[in-house]
Design an enzyme around this catalytic site. Structure first.
Site, PDB file in Angstrom:
ATOM      1  N   HIS A  11      -2.584  16.697   3.858  1.00  0.00           N
ATOM      2  CA  HIS A  11      -3.808  17.249   4.426  1.00  0.00           C
ATOM      3  C   HIS A  11      -3.549  18.674   4.922  1.00  0.00           C
ATOM      4  O   HIS A  11      -2.463  18.978   5.435  1.00  0.00           O
ATOM      5  CB  HIS A  11      -4.265  16.424   5.626  1.00  0.00           C
ATOM      6  CG  HIS A  11      -4.787  15.068   5.295  1.00  0.00           C
ATOM      7  ND1 HIS A  11      -4.997  14.625   4.009  1.00  0.00           N
ATOM      8  CD2 HIS A  11      -5.166  14.033   6.104  1.00  0.00           C
ATOM      9  CE1 HIS A  11      -5.479  13.386   4.043  1.00  0.00           C
ATOM     10  NE2 HIS A  11      -5.582  13.013   5.302  1.00  0.00           N
ATOM     11  N   CYS A  17      -4.426  10.411  11.002  1.00  0.00           N
ATOM     12  CA  CYS A  17      -3.500  11.340  10.352  1.00  0.00           C
ATOM     13  C   CYS A  17      -3.879  12.802  10.595  1.00  0.00           C
ATOM     14  O   CYS A  17      -3.012  13.659  10.825  1.00  0.00           O
ATOM     15  CB  CYS A  17      -3.429  11.058   8.856  1.00  0.00           C
ATOM     16  SG  CYS A  17      -5.038  10.962   8.033  1.00  0.00           S
ATOM     17  N   ARG A  54     -13.039  16.086   2.034  1.00  0.00           N
ATOM     18  CA  ARG A  54     -12.081  15.642   1.024  1.00  0.00           C
ATOM     19  C   ARG A  54     -11.963  16.698  -0.067  1.00  0.00           C
ATOM     20  O   ARG A  54     -12.983  17.245  -0.525  1.00  0.00           O
ATOM     21  CB  ARG A  54     -12.543  14.347   0.366  1.00  0.00           C
ATOM     22  CG  ARG A  54     -12.381  13.122   1.236  1.00  0.00           C
ATOM     23  CD  ARG A  54     -11.089  12.419   0.968  1.00  0.00           C
ATOM     24  NE  ARG A  54     -11.084  11.142   1.657  1.00  0.00           N
ATOM     25  CZ  ARG A  54     -10.094  10.680   2.407  1.00  0.00           C
ATOM     26  NH1 ARG A  54      -9.007  11.411   2.568  1.00  0.00           N
ATOM     27  NH2 ARG A  54     -10.169   9.507   2.985  1.00  0.00           N
ATOM     28  N   ARG A  58      -6.582   2.280  18.998  1.00  0.00           N
ATOM     29  CA  ARG A  58      -6.320   3.668  19.395  1.00  0.00           C
ATOM     30  C   ARG A  58      -7.017   4.065  20.687  1.00  0.00           C
ATOM     31  O   ARG A  58      -6.438   4.762  21.522  1.00  0.00           O
ATOM     32  CB  ARG A  58      -6.747   4.625  18.267  1.00  0.00           C
ATOM     33  CG  ARG A  58      -5.830   4.592  17.065  1.00  0.00           C
ATOM     34  CD  ARG A  58      -6.386   5.473  15.965  1.00  0.00           C
ATOM     35  NE  ARG A  58      -5.585   5.392  14.754  1.00  0.00           N
ATOM     36  CZ  ARG A  58      -6.016   5.764  13.548  1.00  0.00           C
ATOM     37  NH1 ARG A  58      -7.244   6.229  13.410  1.00  0.00           N
ATOM     38  NH2 ARG A  58      -5.226   5.654  12.498  1.00  0.00           N
ATOM     39  N   VAL A  80       1.163   3.656   2.282  1.00  0.00           N
ATOM     40  CA  VAL A  80       1.934   3.856   3.511  1.00  0.00           C
ATOM     41  C   VAL A  80       3.042   2.815   3.616  1.00  0.00           C
ATOM     42  O   VAL A  80       4.163   3.125   4.020  1.00  0.00           O
ATOM     43  CB  VAL A  80       1.004   3.812   4.743  1.00  0.00           C
ATOM     44  CG1 VAL A  80       1.818   3.893   6.039  1.00  0.00           C
ATOM     45  CG2 VAL A  80      -0.005   4.944   4.689  1.00  0.00           C
ATOM     46  N   GLN A 102       0.221  13.505   4.692  1.00  0.00           N
ATOM     47  CA  GLN A 102      -0.587  12.462   5.326  1.00  0.00           C
ATOM     48  C   GLN A 102       0.120  11.111   5.329  1.00  0.00           C
ATOM     49  O   GLN A 102      -0.014  10.338   6.276  1.00  0.00           O
ATOM     50  CB  GLN A 102      -1.941  12.361   4.612  1.00  0.00           C
ATOM     51  CG  GLN A 102      -2.882  11.321   5.176  1.00  0.00           C
ATOM     52  CD  GLN A 102      -2.649   9.947   4.599  1.00  0.00           C
ATOM     53  OE1 GLN A 102      -2.240   9.810   3.443  1.00  0.00           O
ATOM     54  NE2 GLN A 102      -2.897   8.924   5.391  1.00  0.00           N
ATOM     55  N   GLY A 141       0.810  -1.218   0.000  1.00  0.00           N
ATOM     56  CA  GLY A 141       0.000   0.000   0.000  1.00  0.00           C
ATOM     57  C   GLY A 141       0.837   1.260   0.000  1.00  0.00           C
ATOM     58  O   GLY A 141       2.070   1.224   0.084  1.00  0.00           O
TER      59      GLY A 141
END
Length: 338
Positions: free
Chosen positions: A243, A130, A236, A101, A16, A317, A14
């Site tokens: 971002h 993020c 978005r 989280r 990231v 991001q 991916g």
């Protein structure tokens, strides 16, 4: 401190995951051996790392044998399924998903803000949302200027927040529109190219989308301020990467001066001030893309509220909002010097 670690990246194919490979080289992270893990459909793909082609393996519980550090960026369900196996195998798990989280037992860490939340016993450390990371790197230094009362945040979030697939979607739609074609309908329910829309996450009964709820809850946990007031609107925008956020910080007492805010931010780790009023030069997503700092500008008193200051911030991001924050967590936990 060991001189080298056995490292695994879950979700290696991916957007990231690919940033991890670049950062390991850029930051000279002590990788003695590297496993690239992903879903079964990606098995056999190869990626170049330090001159060596490394084949992707399937992410299974057994894949973590001998791994010291496992970076997860494959979504919450995969983290919940595989992180316990990685911990059982002896690995430190640094997880980019939302899976852990808000677990009270799991540190939610932005190293510049609350690195002390980790202990030697921490075996899973969560990387925040993020948007929350970028926000708090810029807001946290202002705590020494006064007690925070409320944050009002409006975001301009890039396609990279939706991963490589959303970035491709934006590119493909943009090409079609420029050529006079109508893009095919997508899972977003609206055209992305030359458009903006409420963050593509579910809306709750209070009218807040899931991204907004995450930013509110995670910011309170990271700052250790459970009663901090936040109002967040996440949108978005047709930007590939980085971002941006418009932020108003309200203090319990009179707001600090613009000069004091600039000074606090100019010496804060992970922050770079771009605030040239005369030249009309302020942070942009293009400035932020590909580098690790959170850029801050448009610093000004809120003329409607003597207790508030406003600013505009932007950050990559995929880097500070994800992979870089994760690598910094591992460096801190392992005692790797930068």
């Amino acid at each position: 401190m060991k001189t080298g670690y056995s490292v695994a990246v879950v979700g290696a194919t991916g957007a990231v995951g690919q940033e991890f490979l670049r950062l390991f080289v850029e930051r000279d992270f002590p990788v003695a051996s590297l496993k690239l893990l992903a879903s079964e459909r990606s098995v056999g793909k190869t990626y170049l790392f330090k001159g060596e082609d490394i084949a992707v393996e399937e992410a299974t519980p057994e894949a973590f044998e001998g791994v010291d550090v496992a970076f997860f960026s494959a979504g919450a369900s995969r983290s919940r399924a595989l992180a316990p196996a990685a911990v059982a195998a002896g690995a430190l798990v640094v997880d980019n998903s939302s899976a852990f989280r808000m677990d009270p037992a799991v540190p939610l860490v932005v190293p510049e803000v609350n690195g002390c939340a980790m202990t030697p016993e921490s075996r899973i450390v969560a990387v925040p949302n993020c948007t929350a990371i970028i926000l708090l790197v810029a807001v946290n230094p202002l705590q020494k200027l006064g007690k925070l009362d409320r944050l009002i945040v409006s975001t301009y979030q890039s396609a990279s927040g939706g991963g490589a697939a959303m970035m491709r979607l934006l590119e493909e739609e943009t090409r079609k529109v420029i050529c006079g074609e109508e893009p095919d309908p997508s899972h977003l329910g609206t055209r992305y190219a030359f458009n903006l829309f409420s963050h593509n996450t579910p809306i709750n009964e209070d009218g807040y989308n899931e991204e907004e709820v995450k930013v509110i809850a995670e910011s309170r946990k990271i700052l250790g301020l459970p009663n901090l007031k936040l109002n967040v609107t996440c949108v978005r925008v047709p930007i590939l990467r980085a971002h941006s956020e418009s932020v108003t910080v309200e203090f319990e007492g009179p707001a600090p001066s613009v000069e004091a805010v600039r000074e606090a931010l100019s010496v804060a780790p992970g922050v770079r001030v771009i605030d040239d009023r005369a030249g009309n030069r302020f942070p942009t997503p293009l400035d932020a893309s590909g580098q690790g700092d959170v850029l801050v500008g448009r610093i000004r008193q809120d003329l409607s509220n003597p207790h508030a200051i406003s600013m505009f911030i932007t950050g990559d991001q995929l880097l500070k909002g994800a992979a870089l924050n994760a690598v910094q967590i591992a460096e801190l936990a392992l005692g790797v010097r930068r």
